[in-house]
Write an enzyme that holds these catalytic residues in place. Sequence first.
Site, short mmCIF file in Angstrom:
data_model
loop_
_atom_site.label_atom_id
_atom_site.label_comp_id
_atom_site.label_asym_id
_atom_site.label_seq_id
_atom_site.Cartn_x
_atom_site.Cartn_y
_atom_site.Cartn_z
N GLY A 35 -20.50 0.02 8.41
CA GLY A 35 -19.61 1.07 8.91
C GLY A 35 -20.00 1.50 10.32
O GLY A 35 -20.20 0.66 11.20
N SER B 41 -2.51 -2.11 11.76
CA SER B 41 -3.57 -1.68 12.68
C SER B 41 -4.35 -2.84 13.30
O SER B 41 -5.20 -2.63 14.17
CB SER B 41 -4.55 -0.77 11.93
OG SER B 41 -5.35 -1.53 11.03
N ASP C 145 0.84 -1.20 0.00
CA ASP C 145 0.00 0.00 0.00
C ASP C 145 0.88 1.26 0.00
O ASP C 145 1.76 1.40 0.87
CB ASP C 145 -0.91 0.02 1.24
CG ASP C 145 -1.98 -1.07 1.19
OD1 ASP C 145 -2.15 -1.70 0.13
OD2 ASP C 145 -2.64 -1.27 2.23
N ASP D 169 -11.39 -5.88 6.43
CA ASP D 169 -10.60 -7.12 6.37
C ASP D 169 -10.39 -7.69 7.77
O ASP D 169 -10.42 -8.91 7.96
CB ASP D 169 -9.24 -6.84 5.71
CG ASP D 169 -9.39 -6.32 4.30
OD1 ASP D 169 -10.35 -6.72 3.62
OD2 ASP D 169 -8.55 -5.50 3.89
N ALA E 221 -4.18 -10.69 2.31
CA ALA E 221 -3.13 -10.71 3.33
C ALA E 221 -3.63 -10.05 4.63
O ALA E 221 -3.32 -10.52 5.73
CB ALA E 221 -1.89 -10.01 2.81
#
Length: 296
Positions: free
Chosen positions: A214, A283, A16, A244, A45
């Site tokens: 969300g 994260s 990224d 994810d 991943a």
Amino acid sequence: MSNPAAVLVAGSANLDFVVRAAHIPAPGETVLGREFSTQPGGKGANQAVASARAGGAPTQMLLALGDDAHAAPLLASLQQAGVALHLQRAEGTATGCAFICVSDDGQNAITVAPGANAALQPDHLPPLAGIGQLLLQLETPLPTVTAYALAARAAGLSVTLNAAPALSLPAELRSALDLLIVNEGELAAITGVAGDLDTALSLLSVPNVVVTLGARGLRARCDGVRLDQPAFEVPVVDTTGAGDTFCGALVAERLHGSGWPNALRFASAAAALACTRPGAQASIPTRDEVLKFLAT
Ligand code: RIB
């Protein structure tokens, strides 16, 4: 459940390229951003790391990387998380990359250059002995995803698809699924119904469907029962990889033996924690962090 079987994630790995900016540019707009970083990512991943850190089951991943320098940090992140790898090298091909703008309110816009992810073929699926769950996404070719789902279903595995990015799904792929995880846009792409969750859910014959909403939490239909899980309120830094994290944590927690309500709550807490930190894989919380968060 004693001695849990493994989770196998088959999917994408991307490096990224992340820039923070006051807001995400509109079409035709140039925005002067601030900090830039490269981070291990890719939906597959990220989900493998989330499953491994959730600690419910050993985690394996089938992935394809190029022969460039972008592959090394992706391998390192997966290995550090304890994910056992089935690696295909796509010679002469670039590793997948994603270009991400993260705004100051933590939202993102992502463009993926699939590179080596497009080289994942049906015959790359490893032996399925010892695997209980196959977890798939749509950043690798649709015929490959479909072939993996059908093979896993025939071998008696439970098959989960996170249908991201949004695509309409072939009927044979849908028929092989035990669990479908989508956001509202992805649900609309599959069903053709936007803005009416219950109608859209009623059109799907997949036994278990979770729609992530969300900040509004989620709605699910699992084993014929409707479930609603509110979102946990957290200070949002970066939502990249939160979906994810949810997918990997949910699948691992189910293999760990949790029923649907507890597994959905665990996965929602993991995703909320992921929003409080920058980056995708960086994260993703550990099991202990999630349990501590839930206890408080
Ligand atoms: O879901 C977030 C991920 O989407 C990023 O890590 C990026 O690589 C894209 O795959």
